[in-house]
Design a protein around this motif. Structure first.
Motif, PDB file in Angstrom:
ATOM      1  N   SER A  84       0.824  -1.198   0.000  1.00 24.67           N
ATOM      2  CA  SER A  84       0.000   0.000   0.000  1.00 24.67           C
ATOM      3  C   SER A  84       0.865   1.257   0.000  1.00 24.67           C
ATOM      4  O   SER A  84       0.483   2.278  -0.568  1.00 24.67           O
ATOM      5  CB  SER A  84      -0.949   0.001   1.200  1.00 24.67           C
ATOM      6  OG  SER A  84      -0.215   0.125   2.402  1.00 24.67           O
ATOM      7  N   THR A  85       2.041   1.185   0.618  1.00 25.40           N
ATOM      8  CA  THR A  85       2.963   2.330   0.601  1.00 25.40           C
ATOM      9  C   THR A  85       3.435   2.595  -0.823  1.00 25.40           C
ATOM     10  O   THR A  85       3.475   3.740  -1.270  1.00 25.40           O
ATOM     11  CB  THR A  85       4.173   2.060   1.520  1.00 25.40           C
ATOM     12  OG1 THR A  85       3.689   1.761   2.824  1.00 25.40           O
ATOM     13  CG2 THR A  85       5.098   3.260   1.568  1.00 25.40           C
ATOM     14  N   ALA A  86       3.776   1.536  -1.542  1.00 23.31           N
ATOM     15  CA  ALA A  86       4.203   1.688  -2.934  1.00 23.31           C
ATOM     16  C   ALA A  86       3.046   2.212  -3.784  1.00 23.31           C
ATOM     17  O   ALA A  86       3.251   3.052  -4.667  1.00 23.31           O
ATOM     18  CB  ALA A  86       4.694   0.352  -3.478  1.00 23.31           C
ATOM     19  N   ALA A  87       1.845   1.729  -3.508  1.00 27.07           N
ATOM     20  CA  ALA A  87       0.681   2.196  -4.265  1.00 27.07           C
ATOM     21  C   ALA A  87       0.422   3.675  -3.998  1.00 27.07           C
ATOM     22  O   ALA A  87       0.085   4.432  -4.912  1.00 27.07           O
ATOM     23  CB  ALA A  87      -0.555   1.374  -3.893  1.00 27.07           C
ATOM     24  N   ARG A  88       0.592   4.108  -2.728  1.00 24.58           N
ATOM     25  CA  ARG A  88       0.407   5.524  -2.409  1.00 24.58           C
ATOM     26  C   ARG A  88       1.453   6.378  -3.111  1.00 24.58           C
ATOM     27  O   ARG A  88       1.157   7.466  -3.607  1.00 24.58           O
ATOM     28  CB  ARG A  88       0.484   5.737  -0.898  1.00 24.58           C
ATOM     29  CG  ARG A  88      -0.818   5.461  -0.191  1.00 24.58           C
ATOM     30  CD  ARG A  88      -0.703   5.910   1.232  1.00 24.58           C
ATOM     31  NE  ARG A  88       0.399   5.176   1.847  1.00 24.58           N
ATOM     32  CZ  ARG A  88       0.356   4.546   3.004  1.00 24.58           C
ATOM     33  NH1 ARG A  88      -0.726   4.599   3.723  1.00 24.58           N
ATOM     34  NH2 ARG A  88       1.393   3.891   3.472  1.00 24.58           N
ATOM     35  N   ALA A  89       2.694   5.900  -3.134  1.00 23.50           N
ATOM     36  CA  ALA A  89       3.761   6.645  -3.807  1.00 23.50           C
ATOM     37  C   ALA A  89       3.464   6.760  -5.305  1.00 23.50           C
ATOM     38  O   ALA A  89       3.668   7.822  -5.907  1.00 23.50           O
ATOM     39  CB  ALA A  89       5.109   5.974  -3.579  1.00 23.50           C
ATOM     40  N   GLU A  90       2.984   5.682  -5.891  1.00 25.65           N
ATOM     41  CA  GLU A  90       2.646   5.687  -7.322  1.00 25.65           C
ATOM     42  C   GLU A  90       1.482   6.645  -7.599  1.00 25.65           C
ATOM     43  O   GLU A  90       1.481   7.373  -8.585  1.00 25.65           O
ATOM     44  CB  GLU A  90       2.302   4.269  -7.782  1.00 25.65           C
ATOM     45  CG  GLU A  90       2.092   4.141  -9.270  1.00 25.65           C
ATOM     46  CD  GLU A  90       3.346   4.403 -10.080  1.00 25.65           C
ATOM     47  OE1 GLU A  90       3.216   4.944 -11.191  1.00 25.65           O
ATOM     48  OE2 GLU A  90       4.450   4.087  -9.606  1.00 25.65           O
ATOM     49  N   ALA A  91       0.494   6.636  -6.715  1.00 26.83           N
ATOM     50  CA  ALA A  91      -0.653   7.535  -6.874  1.00 26.83           C
ATOM     51  C   ALA A  91      -0.216   8.995  -6.749  1.00 26.83           C
ATOM     52  O   ALA A  91      -0.695   9.866  -7.496  1.00 26.83           O
ATOM     53  CB  ALA A  91      -1.726   7.214  -5.838  1.00 26.83           C
ATOM     54  N   ALA A  92       0.694   9.275  -5.817  1.00 32.57           N
ATOM     55  CA  ALA A  92       1.196  10.646  -5.652  1.00 32.57           C
ATOM     56  C   ALA A  92       1.965  11.091  -6.889  1.00 32.57           C
ATOM     57  O   ALA A  92       1.831  12.238  -7.334  1.00 32.57           O
ATOM     58  CB  ALA A  92       2.077  10.737  -4.413  1.00 32.57           C
ATOM     59  N   LYS A  93       2.759  10.187  -7.460  1.00 30.18           N
ATOM     60  CA  LYS A  93       3.518  10.515  -8.667  1.00 30.18           C
ATOM     61  C   LYS A  93       2.568  10.814  -9.826  1.00 30.18           C
ATOM     62  O   LYS A  93       2.759  11.774 -10.568  1.00 30.18           O
ATOM     63  CB  LYS A  93       4.438   9.351  -9.035  1.00 30.18           C
ATOM     64  CG  LYS A  93       5.265   9.591 -10.268  1.00 30.18           C
ATOM     65  CD  LYS A  93       6.147   8.412 -10.574  1.00 30.18           C
ATOM     66  CE  LYS A  93       6.927   8.638 -11.849  1.00 30.18           C
ATOM     67  NZ  LYS A  93       7.703   7.470 -12.234  1.00 30.18           N
ATOM     68  N   LYS A  94       1.520   9.990  -9.964  1.00 28.93           N
ATOM     69  CA  LYS A  94       0.547  10.198 -11.034  1.00 28.93           C
ATOM     70  C   LYS A  94      -0.166  11.537 -10.856  1.00 28.93           C
ATOM     71  O   LYS A  94      -0.385  12.266 -11.822  1.00 28.93           O
ATOM     72  CB  LYS A  94      -0.473   9.054 -11.034  1.00 28.93           C
ATOM     73  CG  LYS A  94      -1.454   9.126 -12.159  1.00 28.93           C
ATOM     74  CD  LYS A  94      -2.392   7.945 -12.152  1.00 28.93           C
ATOM     75  CE  LYS A  94      -3.407   8.071 -13.268  1.00 28.93           C
ATOM     76  NZ  LYS A  94      -4.396   7.002 -13.239  1.00 28.93           N
TER      77      LYS A  94
END
Length: 170
Positions: free
Chosen positions: A29-39
């Motif tokens: 979920s941390t990686a998913a949050r980071a990816e969402a923030a980048k997007k």
């Protein structure tokens, strides 16, 4: 030992996830949050780029080059809308997005294509014009403005910008 000390005594932003979180697999979920923030950052940069004032500059094929390279004929017609490239330029007190359109002509013989020369650039394949780069150097050297503050000012003006890009330009 250092990892344990950082986990217990470290700053809040540096703390490691709890053992229970690691066992449950919250790292995904941390990686998913980071990816969402980048997007989200990329979407914001795209939106800001579209909001920037835009001026279209057309480049025509010079008269001495208006002949087919294959047959030498001079009966050329436009081929599509032309090649477009984007260049951000600083016009004193504001930034503008210049869209350069190079005219592309095709010969009626069907074998030759002629393209207008591209605009001159400070850096090959760069997106920033000489006025923009001069503004960065002047702000940094003469006005002693930190690049992170200059990046914020440029962003407010409608040009997507990061501090690392300004560092590279400087």
């Amino acid at each position: 030992m250092a990892t344990l000390e950082r986990h217990v005594f470290g700053r809040r932003t540096e703390k490691l996830p709890t053992v229970a979180d690691e066992l449950r697999g919250d790292a995904d979920s941390t990686a998913a949050r980071a990816e969402a923030a980048k997007k989200k950052r990329q979407e914001r940069a795209t939106r800001k780029a579209e909001e920037a004032p835009e001026r279209e500059i057309r480049h025509a094929v010079p008269d001495e080059e208006r002949q087919c390279p294959a047959c030498g004929g001079e009966d050329l017609k436009p081929l599509g809308k032309g090649r477009t490239s984007v260049l951000y330029e600083y016009v004193p007190a504001r930034f503008e997005r210049q869209v350069h359109v190079q005219e592309v002509l095709a010969c009626t013989c069907g074998r030759g294509v002629v393209t207008a020369p591209p605009p001159a650039r400070v850096v090959d394949r760069g997106e920033y014009g000489p006025g923009f780069i001069a503004h960065v150097v002047t702000s940094k050297c003469a006005d002693a403005m930190p690049l992170h503050r200059l990046a914020q000012r440029v962003e407010r003006s409608g040009v997507p910008m990061s501090r690392s890009t300004l560092t590279d330009l400087f």
